[in-house]
Design a protein around this motif. Structure first.
Motif, short mmCIF file in Angstrom:
data_model
loop_
_atom_site.label_atom_id
_atom_site.label_comp_id
_atom_site.label_asym_id
_atom_site.label_seq_id
_atom_site.Cartn_x
_atom_site.Cartn_y
_atom_site.Cartn_z
N PRO A 26 1.60 -10.53 -9.85
CA PRO A 26 1.00 -9.48 -9.01
C PRO A 26 -0.22 -8.87 -9.67
CG PRO A 26 2.94 -8.65 -10.14
CD PRO A 26 2.86 -10.11 -10.47
N SER A 27 -1.03 -8.18 -8.88
CA SER A 27 -2.24 -7.54 -9.41
C SER A 27 -1.93 -6.28 -10.20
CB SER A 27 -3.19 -7.23 -8.26
OG SER A 27 -2.58 -6.35 -7.33
N GLY A 28 -0.70 -5.79 -10.17
CA GLY A 28 -0.32 -4.61 -10.92
C GLY A 28 1.09 -4.20 -10.56
N ASP A 29 1.55 -3.07 -11.12
CA ASP A 29 2.88 -2.59 -10.79
C ASP A 29 2.89 -1.11 -10.42
OD1 ASP A 29 2.36 -1.46 -13.22
OD2 ASP A 29 4.26 -2.01 -14.15
N THR A 30 1.72 -0.53 -10.21
CA THR A 30 1.63 0.89 -9.84
C THR A 30 0.76 1.05 -8.61
OG1 THR A 30 1.89 1.58 -12.15
CG2 THR A 30 0.98 3.18 -10.62
N LEU A 31 1.27 1.77 -7.62
CA LEU A 31 0.53 2.07 -6.40
C LEU A 31 0.18 3.55 -6.42
CD1 LEU A 31 2.64 0.10 -3.79
CD2 LEU A 31 0.21 -0.27 -4.23
N PRO A 32 -1.09 3.90 -6.65
CA PRO A 32 -1.47 5.33 -6.65
C PRO A 32 -1.26 5.95 -5.28
CG PRO A 32 -3.17 3.96 -7.68
CD PRO A 32 -2.21 3.03 -7.01
N ALA A 33 -1.12 7.26 -5.28
CA ALA A 33 -0.90 7.99 -4.03
C ALA A 33 -2.12 7.89 -3.12
CB ALA A 33 -0.58 9.45 -4.33
N GLN A 34 -1.91 8.10 -1.84
CA GLN A 34 -2.95 8.13 -0.81
C GLN A 34 -3.66 6.79 -0.64
OE1 GLN A 34 -2.85 10.70 1.02
NE2 GLN A 34 -1.50 11.86 -0.36
N GLY A 35 -3.00 5.70 -0.98
CA GLY A 35 -3.51 4.37 -0.65
C GLY A 35 -4.82 3.99 -1.29
N THR A 58 0.85 -1.19 0.00
CA THR A 58 0.00 0.00 0.00
C THR A 58 0.89 1.24 0.00
OG1 THR A 58 -0.11 -0.02 2.42
CG2 THR A 58 -1.87 -1.15 1.23
N ASN A 59 0.34 2.34 -0.48
CA ASN A 59 1.08 3.59 -0.60
C ASN A 59 0.25 4.72 -0.01
OD1 ASN A 59 2.69 5.74 -1.35
ND2 ASN A 59 2.00 5.74 -3.48
N SER A 60 0.68 5.26 1.13
CA SER A 60 -0.02 6.37 1.78
C SER A 60 0.66 7.70 1.54
CB SER A 60 -0.12 6.10 3.29
OG SER A 60 1.18 5.97 3.85
N SER A 61 1.70 7.74 0.70
CA SER A 61 2.42 8.99 0.44
C SER A 61 1.67 9.82 -0.59
CB SER A 61 3.84 8.68 -0.04
OG SER A 61 3.80 8.10 -1.33
N GLY A 62 2.20 10.98 -0.87
CA GLY A 62 1.56 11.87 -1.85
C GLY A 62 2.03 11.67 -3.27
N SER A 63 2.90 10.69 -3.52
CA SER A 63 3.42 10.44 -4.87
C SER A 63 3.20 8.98 -5.22
CB SER A 63 4.91 10.79 -4.94
OG SER A 63 5.45 10.46 -6.20
N ASP A 64 2.91 8.72 -6.50
CA ASP A 64 2.68 7.36 -6.95
C ASP A 64 3.97 6.55 -6.88
OD1 ASP A 64 0.16 8.19 -7.44
OD2 ASP A 64 0.24 8.00 -9.63
N VAL A 65 3.81 5.26 -6.62
CA VAL A 65 4.91 4.29 -6.70
C VAL A 65 4.72 3.51 -7.99
CG1 VAL A 65 5.98 2.28 -5.66
CG2 VAL A 65 5.17 4.13 -4.21
N THR A 66 5.71 3.57 -8.88
CA THR A 66 5.59 2.91 -10.19
C THR A 66 6.64 1.83 -10.33
OG1 THR A 66 7.02 4.57 -11.21
CG2 THR A 66 4.65 5.00 -11.25
N HIS A 67 6.41 0.95 -11.32
CA HIS A 67 7.32 -0.16 -11.64
C HIS A 67 7.67 -0.96 -10.38
CE1 HIS A 67 8.07 2.96 -14.78
NE2 HIS A 67 7.97 1.90 -15.58
N PHE A 68 6.64 -1.25 -9.58
CA PHE A 68 6.84 -1.99 -8.33
C PHE A 68 6.98 -3.48 -8.65
CE2 PHE A 68 5.32 -4.37 -4.67
CZ PHE A 68 6.03 -3.77 -3.63
N VAL A 69 8.07 -4.08 -8.18
CA VAL A 69 8.33 -5.51 -8.38
C VAL A 69 8.78 -6.09 -7.05
CG1 VAL A 69 9.70 -7.26 -9.56
CG2 VAL A 69 8.97 -5.21 -10.79
N CYS A 70 8.14 -7.19 -6.66
CA CYS A 70 8.50 -7.90 -5.43
C CYS A 70 9.02 -9.28 -5.81
CB CYS A 70 7.30 -8.00 -4.49
SG CYS A 70 7.63 -8.99 -3.01
N GLN A 71 10.24 -9.60 -5.40
CA GLN A 71 10.83 -10.90 -5.66
C GLN A 71 11.21 -11.52 -4.32
OE1 GLN A 71 13.74 -9.11 -8.41
NE2 GLN A 71 13.13 -10.66 -9.88
N ALA A 72 11.21 -12.86 -4.29
CA ALA A 72 11.45 -13.56 -3.03
C ALA A 72 12.34 -14.76 -3.26
CB ALA A 72 10.12 -14.00 -2.41
N ALA A 73 13.01 -15.18 -2.19
CA ALA A 73 13.83 -16.38 -2.22
C ALA A 73 13.72 -17.05 -0.86
CB ALA A 73 15.28 -16.05 -2.55
N VAL A 74 13.91 -18.37 -0.86
CA VAL A 74 13.81 -19.16 0.36
C VAL A 74 15.01 -20.10 0.41
CG1 VAL A 74 11.29 -19.07 0.48
CG2 VAL A 74 12.38 -20.87 -0.84
#
Length: 780
Positions: free
Chosen positions: A723-732, A696-712
């Motif tokens: 993922p459901s997308g790669d952009t988190l609009p501002a203010q959640g 989630t993004n509660s800041s005043g600027s969008d988060v773009t090109h979001f990629v989450c990678q994991a290893a175990v």
């Protein structure tokens, strides 16, 4: 007395004339000795000649560190001939890792304060090459003064030095804001290009600068409009395109300024449409400008018609004869497939044609885009095209193609029979290149389709009789024959051609699988278990099955030996329980996260990219965990072991108690961006953990090109869903969710290593961190 040494030209000729490497080393060692002696005892007025020879030796790869202090002496000299060689030596022999580079700070400051333009240019070039953060802070005010010098030669050097300073010390941005505003009025193309680059760096690193320069959008639009309509001198024109380098840089800056800003986007919409329609693409220069225009249109808040125009331009790029342009078009369309799915879908025939490209990089990118274009309305046609490609594709693409087809079929299958037929065909063509969980998925699918048991077992029997070399196909066929072998012997199935099979033929085929040198130990386990189950399905004598099972009681493979001994014990001691133990496996309800998301995504008319991780992504994840913590993510194999195929031993009465809910865990928070993990353990599969990562993004600027990678660690198996997308609009307003499936067969304590990459406040951010405080309920 210093012995006379060679001149630079004579040294070059002698080195080039050396016939062996040993001769070359001998010449260089002898000359380096002369250079050392000259530095110590020679004429100071000729020191720059010795350093010039040493720099040539350095360029050949030989050590020249003993000349560093001589560079400092020459830089401090009042003679221009000394300064020229001294600054060149400093750029080649010094860097930020050596403390000696700080000693030239005062010399550079003095030279920048002089009015001699060539000396100022030398100092600026050196500062922009080896200037550390400390030097940049000390000399920022001198560079700022030179930005407004009358000489265009010095101004251009000063602008490039300011770019280096901003990259090293972003907090210096406030110093360079006022000069940039004045430099935008320049007519000199070199200075203007450097100024645009400097403003771009400022906007990427400073939100205040971004806000400041958004007021300059009309001025930037006017500069670009002049370049497009009026052209420029032949000095700056390339293939009929007026200064494409400046056009591209302006378009990149407009892309940053218009991102998530309605007013700035509106101011540049008309110009972008004009550039997109009037640029000549017959040469590479025009294609480069047009491609940057497309990227700008897609990143700003442009009109819908303009976005369609951009996608159509990329579609035209697919028809270009240049392979590089086609590759760029495929890569860009792959980025746009989620946001503008319907527009990209119009170019599906052209994308499918690109699958036949002989160039491996083009065909791979076309495959990724083709898989991303699959949705519920075109799944039949696209799957047929992809299966045709699977037959002829090179081996290095076969695994990706097979995995993509299986995932698309699982997500968009119109009927269960079509789904089964598709998986069977992929197993037949791809063989060992299919995903590890393909066998488990197909057995689960067949087990849940009660009306298709007879059809499935007949198709698999026919395929197995033709080819026993494809191991995944043999495993599924063996499992299905063991479960539904009685249906194989019954009357003809309405959905298949008449097939008359005898018990002996089925047993002989399974024995053939057991004896084949192509069969893996796991495949033999499936076949042995199938024979054991057929002892309760067939009505004939079981002596043949007993003999085969007893043979494997002394097998070298421990798994097969253990199963054979257990099956022999069933025959000898527990024959009265054998029918109950070997009864058909119960139906398993399939829980698919994709199925839950599908109606919502179909309503948007968008199709997500395949959930199978690409090979390049898997290789990148190998760096996430070091040797001590295990390996990277791999698709979690859900294939049942041969022992599971027996149906296990008598099941415990009653259903398992429901598992207690697991509390959520917040694992990351920075500048308004939060990542929370929620957990769920399906009651039917205790070793499986479903982790939903919510950003989630509660800041005043969008988060773009979001990629989450994991290893175990290596003892776990991990599968990442799309993922459901790669952009988190501002203010959640809209979160991003991603599902992680973790298989923990050993019940070991779970720990994750996550890598987040995204753009926020105009900066590219990468965070790598380990999560080792997961609740105990996730693994106990």
């Amino acid at each position: 007395m210093v012995m006379p040494s060679l001149k630079l030209q004579d040294l070059i000729e002698e080195i080039r004339g050396a016939k062996t490497q040993a001769q070359e080393r001998e010449v260089i060692q002898k000359e380096c000795a002369h250079i050392r002696a000259s530095f110590r005892d020679g004429d100071p007025l000729l020191r720059h000649r010795q350093l010039a020879k040493l720099l040539y030796v350095h360029m050949l790869g030989y050590p020249a560190h003993f000349g560093q202090m001589e560079c400092l002496k020459l830089i401090a000299s009042p003679r221009f001939s000394d300064k020229r060689v001294g600054y060149l030596g400093a750029m080649l022999l010094l860097d930020e890792r050596q403390d000696a580079h700080l000693l030239i700070t005062n010399s550079i400051k003095n030279d920048l304060s002089q009015g001699v333009q060539p000396v100022q240019a030398l100092a600026l070039c050196t500062l922009s090459t080896v200037g550390s953060a400390e030097m940049c802070r000390d000399l920022a005010s001198e560079v700022e003064k030179l930005l407004l010098q009358p000489s265009s030669y010095v101004r251009k050097k000063a602008v490039l030095t300011a770019v280096h300073m901003i990259r090293k010390v972003p907090e210096l941005s406030n110093i360079f804001l006022p000069p940039c505003t004045q430099l935008l009025r320049e007519r000199h193309h070199g200075i203007l290009l450097g100024t645009i680059t400097l403003i771009t760096e400022l906007c990427e690193r400073s939100p205040a600068a971004l806000k400041h320069f958004r007021k300059m959008v009309p001025q930037l639009v006017q500069i670009l409009h002049t370049l497009v309509t009026s052209g420029c001198s032949t000095e700056h024109s390339i293939s009929g395109v007026g200064d494409p380098f400046l056009q591209v840089q302006i378009l990149r800056l407009l892309r940053i300024l218009g991102q998530n800003h309605e007013e700035s986007s509106e101011a540049m919409n008309d110009l972008l449409a004009q550039v997109a329609t009037n640029t000549d693409t017959s040469r590479n220069a025009g294609s480069a400008v047009l491609f940057e225009t497309v990227l700008t249109i897609m990143d700003i808040r442009s009109a819908a018609g303009l976005r369609v125009l951009a996608v159509n331009i990329l579609g035209r790029f697919l028809l270009n004869s240049d392979k590089n342009i086609r590759y760029v078009a495929l890569t860009s369309l792959l980025r746009l497939v989620q946001s503008d799915h319907s527009a990209v879908q119009r170019h599906r025939p052209t994308v499918v044609e690109c699958l036949q490209e002989p160039d491996a990089s083009l065909s791979r990118r076309a495959l990724e885009l083709s898989l991303a274009l699959v949705n519920s309305s075109n799944v039949r046609a696209m799957t047929q095209e992809l299966q045709s490609f699977l037959e002829v594709c090179p081996p290095d693409l076969r695994a990706d193609c097979a995995s993509g087809i299986l995932l698309a079929a699982e997500r968009f299958a119109p009927t269960k029979r079509w789904h089964i037929d598709t998986i069977l065909r992929v197993l037949t063509m791809a063989g060992t290149h299919v995903r590890d969980d393909a066998v488990a998925n197909l057995t689960q699918l067949i087990g849940g389709a009660q009306e298709l048991h007879a059809y499935s077992v007949r198709c698999l029997y026919s395929a197995l009789a033709e080819d026993i070399s494809q191991q995944p196909l043999v495993q599924v066929a063996s499992w299905c024959i063991g479960e539904y072998g009685d249906l194989l012997l019954e009357g003809s199935c309405e959905e298949t051609e008449p097939l008359q099979v005898e018990e002996e033929e089925v047993l002989a085929l399974l024995e053939r699988v057991l004896q084949s040198h192509l069969s893996l130990p796991a495949t033999r386990g499936y076949a042995l278990t199938a024979l054991m189950k057929l002892s309760t399905r067939f009505r004939g004598d079981n002596n043949r099955i007993r003999q085969v099972v007893s043979i494997y009681g002394s097998c070298l493979d421990l798994e097969l030996q253990q199963r054979a001994v257990e099956y022999n014990a069933l025959f000898r001691k527990y024959d009265h329980m054998r029918a109950a133990i070997l009864e058909k496996m119960p139906l398993v309800e399939r829980s698919s996260p994709q199925a839950e998301e599908q109606p919502e995504e179909e309503g948007r008319g968008a199709s997500p990219t395949p959930t199978e991780p690409k090979a390049s992504e898997l290789l990148n994840l190998l760096d996430l965990l070091d040797d001590s913590s295990g390996g990277a993510q791999h698709p979690a194999p859900q294939s049942p072991s041969p022992g599971d195929a027996v149906g296990c031993l008598p099941a415990m009465p009653g259903a398992p108690p429901p598992l207690a809910p697991i509390p959520d865990l917040r694992v990351f928070e920075r500048q308004g961006l939060r990542l929370t993990l929620s957990f769920e353990r399906p009651s039917g599969v205790p070793a499986l953990l479903l982790i939903t990562a919510t950003a989630t993004n509660s800041s005043g600027s969008d988060v773009t090109h979001f990629v989450c990678q994991a290893a175990v660690p290596k003892s776990f198996q991990l599968q990442l869903q799309a993922p459901s997308g790669d952009t988190l609009p501002a203010q959640g307003s809209l979160p991003i969710t991603q599902l992680l499936r973790v298989l923990n067969p050993t019940k070991a304590p779970l720990r994750l290593k996550l890598r987040l990459t995204y753009n926020h406040f105009g900066q590219s951010v990468q965070e790598v961190f380990e999560v080792n405080n997961l609740p105990a309920e996730t693994w106990q």
